[in-house]
Structures are given as C-alpha cells and as structure tokens.
Scaffold this motif. Sequence first.
Motif, PDB file in Angstrom:
ATOM      1  N   LEU A 138      30.414  45.434  41.964  1.00 29.84           N
ATOM      2  CA  LEU A 138      29.294  44.307  40.771  1.00 29.84           C
ATOM      3  C   LEU A 138      30.968  42.726  40.248  1.00 29.84           C
ATOM      4  O   LEU A 138      30.374  41.903  40.486  1.00 29.84           O
ATOM      5  N   LEU A 139      31.927  43.161  40.433  1.00 26.62           N
ATOM      6  CA  LEU A 139      33.157  42.824  39.759  1.00 26.62           C
ATOM      7  C   LEU A 139      32.544  41.450  41.149  1.00 26.62           C
ATOM      8  O   LEU A 139      33.199  40.056  40.991  1.00 26.62           O
ATOM      9  N   ASN A 140      33.311  42.188  42.108  1.00 23.79           N
ATOM     10  CA  ASN A 140      32.880  41.028  43.774  1.00 23.79           C
ATOM     11  C   ASN A 140      31.449  40.507  43.378  1.00 23.79           C
ATOM     12  O   ASN A 140      31.681  38.776  44.196  1.00 23.79           O
ATOM     13  N   PHE A 141      30.200  40.360  42.748  1.00 24.20           N
ATOM     14  CA  PHE A 141      29.077  39.801  42.819  1.00 24.20           C
ATOM     15  C   PHE A 141      29.195  38.636  42.040  1.00 24.20           C
ATOM     16  O   PHE A 141      29.533  37.034  41.851  1.00 24.20           O
ATOM     17  N   SER A 967      36.847  38.569  37.063  1.00 24.50           N
ATOM     18  CA  SER A 967      36.333  38.646  38.735  1.00 24.50           C
ATOM     19  C   SER A 967      37.625  38.843  39.085  1.00 24.50           C
ATOM     20  O   SER A 967      38.287  39.686  38.511  1.00 24.50           O
ATOM     21  N   CYS A 968      37.317  39.007  40.524  1.00 19.15           N
ATOM     22  CA  CYS A 968      38.414  39.808  41.011  1.00 19.15           C
ATOM     23  C   CYS A 968      40.129  39.111  40.740  1.00 19.15           C
ATOM     24  O   CYS A 968      40.471  38.197  40.657  1.00 19.15           O
ATOM     25  N   LEU A 969      40.952  40.709  40.210  1.00 22.07           N
ATOM     26  CA  LEU A 969      41.893  39.826  40.217  1.00 22.07           C
ATOM     27  C   LEU A 969      42.806  39.948  41.852  1.00 22.07           C
ATOM     28  O   LEU A 969      42.433  40.253  42.759  1.00 22.07           O
ATOM     29  N   PRO A 970      44.037  39.662  41.453  1.00 21.08           N
ATOM     30  CA  PRO A 970      45.007  39.358  42.829  1.00 21.08           C
ATOM     31  C   PRO A 970      45.193  41.081  43.657  1.00 21.08           C
ATOM     32  O   PRO A 970      45.576  41.767  42.900  1.00 21.08           O
TER      33      PRO A 970
END
Length: 975
Positions: A138-141, A967-970
């Motif tokens: 879901l974070l990817n979404f 959102s996605c972390l590095p």
Amino acid sequence: MVLNLPIFKSSDRLLDETSQKLSSFAPRHIGPNSHDIQQMLEVLGFSSLDALIDQTVPQAIRLNQPLKLPAAESEYAALVSLKKIADKNQVFRSYIGMGYYDSITPPVIGRNILENPGWYTAYTPYQPEIAQGRLEALLNFQTLIIDLTGLEIANASLLDEATAAAEAMSLSYGVSKNQANGYFVSRDCHPQTIDVLQTRAEPLGIKIIVGDHQTFDFEQPIFGAVLQYPASDGIIYDYRAFIEKAHAKGALVTVAADPLSLTLLTPPGEFGADIAVGSTQRFGIPLGFGGPHAAYFATKEEYKRLVPGRIVGVSKDAQSKPALRLALQTREQHIRREKATSNICTAQVLLAVIASMYAVYHGPTGLKQIAQNIHSLTVLLGEGLKRLGYKISSEHFFDTLRVELGRHNLEDILAVSEKLQINLRIFDTTAVGISLNETTTVNDVLDILAIFAGDKELPFNLEEWFSPHLLISSSPHLPLPRQSTYLTHPVFNRYHSETELLRYLHKLESKDLSLTTSMIPLGSCTMKLNATAEMIPVTWEEFGKIHPFAPASQTQGYKILFEQLEAWLAEITGFAGISLQPNAGSQGEYAGLLVIRQYHENRKEGHRKVCLIPTSAHGTNPASAVMCGMKVVAVACDSQGNIDVDDLKAKAEKYSNELAALMVTYPSTHGVFEEGIQEICAVVHSHGGQVYMDGANMNAQVGICRPGDIGADVCHLNLHKTFCIPHGGGGPGMGPIGVAAHLVPFLPGHVVVTINDSTQHSHIGAVAAAPWGSASILVISWMYIGMMGSAGLTQATKVAILNANYIAKKLESYYPVLYQGKNGLVAHECILDLRSLKKSAAIEIDDVAKRLMDYGFHAPTVSWPVAGTIMVEPTESESKQELDRFCDALISIRQEIAEIESGKVDIQDNVLKNAPHTAESLITGEWQHPYSREQAAYPAPWTREYKFWPAVGRIDAAFGDRNFVCSCLPMDAYS
C-alpha cells in the motif's frame, strides 16, 4: 480465466441421497463436526444445539420456518449452475470508456495475489506488526499516486472514482473559508461522477453547478470545483486559467485524472490542482461489470488530517527499525463519530495491491510504453476515421475520440459493431465515443474502422502509415506533455522479471498473518471461511471482462445473478426489496439513511432530521447520519450494554415531530440479543420514525430471525462478513441494503443504466459509480448461499453462536465476560474485560494483543466498543481444535500476567511489555531480559511445530504521526 466444466446431462443431476451427503458443502464450511458440537454443548450444559439457541435468541423474534431457498448444491454442481448463468453474458470488445477500460492482469499477479488466500483472507492491518507485507504494498500504491499526480500525499485507496470525487467535495467544503455553498462540476466529467456528486450534495445543502469550465464566470460563489482530465469525451483541456480564477475566489479545485494518461500528461499537482482523484482500474484490474476497483485520492500535505479513508505511514519499531502502520485519522470516524469528515473507514486494499504491483512489474518505462502504444493506436484510429470522412471533436486527446457522425446513420454503425462484437459509447444520435485500452491491437483498430466504413472496403492500407505513429515519444495531440520524472524509487525499477516479482510478492505475503495461518477472532468483523469454490468464478472472463455500461442484451447472465441473489437476500432478511449498489458497509449505511430521508421528503415531512443512535454504535453510524443531513442524538445504554429503553422513549418523545430514524445494531454491538428489540422498533414507529438496522452482526441472525420481521425498515448487509466475500486485507466489500415495501420506490437509481422501474421518479440518486457496485464479487455470495441452502445457513448461524459461547465459557474464569443476555449467554461474539489488569499488573490491552502474536494469533478487536476490552468472534468456520488453541493462548497469557501480579516477574521488563518478539531480537545482541528466549519465542507447543514470526517489533505509532511520511523511503533507510 474460464473454468472448463462438463455440462451435466439431466440424468447426471439425479444424485442419490448418499452422494448428496458426501458432496454437501456445509460440513466443509462449518468447522466443528457433530462430535465436537456435542462436546462443546456439554461444556455449556445443553443437550442440543436447538436448546442453546432457545436460551440465546428471544422467542418473540424467532423464525419458526425454514428459509425458502433453493436446495443446497455441491461445490461442483454450484459451479456448473453458475457457469450456465455466466454463459448468458456476452463478452464484447469494450471501447465505451467513461472511466472503465479493459486491461491485462499479469499472470504472475493474478495467480499470486488475486487468487491467493494469503492475500485475500487477511484482515485490515490494525495490528501492523503482522501486516508489514500488505502495508508495504500500500505504501508502494501511495508512492505511485503521489508520483503520477504530482501532489504531496495520497491515501491507501477509496471505493471508486465517483465516490472519491464526492469525498473531495466534502473535504473542500470542510476547509472552505468563503462561506459559499456552490460546487462547480464540469459537464465534461463522467456522468456517473456527476450523479454521485448530486446525491452526496443534496442532503448537505450543497448546490451542484454543472457547467462549461470554459465559460463559467465565477459570479456564482463556489467553495470548490471538479474537472475531468482528460475529459469524459477524451478532450485534453488546459485548466490552468480556470484554477487560477477558482483560487482567487477561495475555492479548492479537484481534478479527476486517468492515472495512465499521467505518464504522458502534465500531472494535476503541477498545474495547480488541490486534490486529484481517479480510478486505478486500468492498472491490471478486470472490468468486473463495475468493480471492485481501487480509487485514489491525493492532495496537499496541509489537508492530511482531513483525508478520507486510510493512510499508510512510516514509523519505527522497538529496535528502531523502519516499520509501517496506518497513520493519522485511521478509523477517525470511530473516535470523532458525528464530527468525522467521512464515514469511510475502508479501502480497496486487494485492488490497490494489484495496481501497485502492476506498476512495480512494468516500472516507469513499461507504463509509459503502454500509454504510448494506446495513444499511438488512437492517433492511428483518428487518422483513419478522418480519411473515411468523419470528424473527431478535438485534436487534443490521449485514448478517447468523440466521433461526429454527420450524415452517417447511428443505427447502421451499431448494427455493424454488434456483428463484430464491439461496444462503442453512444453520446446521442449524432456522435459516438471510442476509448482504446491496453488490450487494443492494430487488428482491433482495423475492425473499428470497418464499422465506420460500413459495407465498403477501407480505402487505404493501414500498414503503409502505421509504423511512424507507433510509440511516438512526443505527440501534437498531447498539448500538456509531462516533463517531470516519476517512479524513480528502486521498488519500481527492480522487479521486472517474473522470477524477481514472484519472490518479492512471496516475501511480502510471508510478513502477513491471514486465515491461512490461524483464526482471526475479530469481533464484529466475521472472518469466516472464504471457500475456494466461491472465489473461482470471480476470475471467469464472462464476469470479469464486462463493462458496467454494456448493453443489457449482453448482460443477461448478470441479470439472472442479481435477480436470484436479491431474492435470496430478501428471503433471508424478510424485506421486500434489495439494492446491490452500495459497495461497502459504510456506503450501505449511507444509502439506507438516504432512502429513509427520501421517504420522509416524499411524505412532505422533510423536517424529520433527528437520528437516534445508541452510544454503543459503530462510529460509522453517526458519521453516516451527518452525511445524510441528519442531527445525531445519542441514546444511553444500560449496565448490561442494552439500549436504555426509558432513555429511548424520552428522546423519541422529545423529538417526536423531528424524528427521522433510529440506527440500531442487532444483535447489539455488545454481542447480545436484546430482549426489547421489538419494543424499541415500536417506540420509534409510534413517533413517525424509521428503524435502520446495521447488519454488521447478521451472522447471528441468518435462518433464526429476520430484520424485516423484527421491525426494521432498512438493513445493510456486509457481504464481506456474513456472506463470505473476503476482506482482502481491508477491502473489497459490498454493503447492499434491504428495505420494507414502503421504501422500495426510493432505492438508489443510476444516471447511465436504468435499474429501477422507469415509472418511479422518487428514488435517490446513485451512491456508487457502477449500477450494481462491485458486481463481479457478488458471485462469491451467490456461491455461498447456493451451496449452503436453508439448512446449511441456519446451522452456520447456530454454530457461530455455539462457538462464541464456548469461548466465553472457557475463558470467563480468566477474563470476565462483560455483557451477557438474559440467560447468561452471548450471541456470536463476546467481550472479555481486561480493564482490571492495568491496576493489578500495569498491563494494557495492547500488551495482550501483541503477546498473542507470539502465540501465532491475530488479536481480537481491541478497546471497542468498550475501552480496555477485547471482542472475540470465532465464526462458525473455526474447528473446536482451533478454538481450544486460541483459548489456551489466552489462558497462558493470563498466567504470565499472574506472575507479574505476584511480583515474580518485573512489571516493566516482561514478555507482554516486550511483545511481539521478532527472530532478530532473539538472536542478535545480548539477551538482557529476565525471561528466557524460549519463553519469548515458543510460549505454546504448537509454536514449535510452526512459528509465524512478526516481521517487526512493537511499532511506535506516535513517532510516525510526529514524523509523517506516506511514501516509500530511500533504500538506505532500511540498512
């Protein structure tokens, strides 16, 4: 996917009694066998299951005859029956568009997510330590949506594009400072979106202004606006000037954008939009006659606490590792109740996961190639149509053309298109629309051109000028080309081979506890078996490849499915009419209350706006009432958790002239069959009100009693609870409503498809984008009812009640049962009181919930409806062995607490406070706790046979809210 099943000869259906018993589905669905049931009854002190039910359910409301349903069929026979219905649907190539497009589900995603119970039987990730896989998907979404829209935050999905637009309108209304009540809606929006916006606006006193954004003069004060990008007819407009004018007037602007087009077009956030909404259906999700599909919602960070639904946020665990959990306003409506900004507490998780993995699989380059190919073929089609003498309405388009017919006859075009099994959009007799999609090929374009050529050969050779248009990097037809990059995160650039994606999907799945691991005993959530036979038809193309606005002549199978399911649900509930449109339980609440509101309006009693709601009610109840323009008045509960009838009578008398409705859950939210339910309904009716019954606990009623007989006027049904549609990690669901005869004329309509008697003009507008909601998953409930039959459904209800009482009895000496009925029994769920543990051992409810993970279990519902308690619902699908295992876990935990109470174990450094224990925490670094690694990791015998390891330690939710990231972390954050 088509199931190849042989067709029975009539003689093959004449099964003898023995084979019928052998093929019966009910014993597959119901966990305890007859021997187990007898043992459990002995523990409870009853000689029979019927004796238990007689003492649990008030005699006055009992249904004293079997449900009138078709005879139960075996799994095989039911699949054959449903396949015959499916075959009556005609799968045409759909170029209708309007927000719905045929797409390709990559097989690796179809098999490993859509058809995988490890993904579709998981519950909402409220216990994040055992839901890290879903949360990452879901974070990817969210990252996908943030990148494509150019806005700062996104949620974890909503129900559909139209209701997402309505949520955007509500947010805009809530933050507006200009006191206007006008909302501008571009006439170029999809018609179903306009329909839902009008439905949502009317009860709130919002004035919808449908018009042309190019000529709107802003003399009418507005608090917000919504624009379609590209427009419903395919035209790409430059909205910058309109947005500047709207902002100057203090209005927020929402852009409903096709996410695939945003790989080629300037994103809304870059030209000034405040909110972006849309559907991710074309990211690998079947049409499904309208759903389920994951909508998206993105906005600016300043509005983060007003965003509807759920947001996945990044936090850290007890070992300071990055960890994910639901952030900010999650289940906010359960806390804020009538002050909530929305009644939506759900997401289309399974579909959002599929969409996110579609983006992971294709990556930015692959998505752009798909979009370019669609656009190139659209350019090709446009050139061909012009050579045939047709006019297209604009040279600015992505994938959709509006074709002006001129002197050509619409009927002739439709006759050829039907012959070629192609569906086009009909604007009127002078124009049609064509929307291409991922599945479109050059041959399809040739077939479309053949429709417009009529009986003539094409006067040109397409191949001669095809190549120059293929995968063009820039196009004059795209007036706002995208310049910014997107999907640069490694997750979207690594898993492009099937091997890599397969392993990634499996890694995420292994981090999630689902019904494949253990029972999920959540009260009010009914996590029962989602049988494989019920799930198989969802993937049949006869259901999956149908556009929601396909001609009725092509959807006769769906018509039969709906008619049969509606008839069955009407019989089960005792109501006269059913609407299948609401695509979530919260939507069902909203729709049911709107029907009541419309009923009062129709009787010239629109002043009735008071809604009585018990203090024990679901938080969505008061939120739904406010969305319908009602005033919430709370009704007290007594010490046993029942509605305080005296208080109800006093409130009903006080608001007699204004009383619109009572919202009541039955059995009660406290897990008890209230003896006074008929009196409660009668009180409300005597003051002119209607009774809305929340069907969350229908699993305790089916075959034993019926809402319509009890006195309810409306009831919504959570098909994802009682009728076996899986939770999918937090969605999809369906929330159809049943109504009494006097309310049938007011059931939801739809602007595109006629679903009510055309002579009726009193129905409410659409509450969801598609006429029958998430139609493709209705096959699950059809299969469940068809395989269970009257006797099986009734037995399931009885065993659900048995299982709950068995757990309550086994645990009552360890954890007091908070509420019980007249005879000391509970319904299908029980509330265990843990509040004393805080004083005796400093143990909080979360400590028990997290320690259960070490035993391999998902926690029951925690601190709801009463803080400091757990609500347990075992369902009928769990075996006695599993119930005993769960009880043993809670008993063992109580013994661990007793050691704290006695002073034998440290009050802060103990197995509960440090739970859950990850494998890493056990094997790395020095072990400095006063208890052993063995006690931490293997507290019960079964954990040695199979151990489900939490992926992270206990998560610090407060840290994540203070340091909000969605959102996605590095990648270096995980090192």
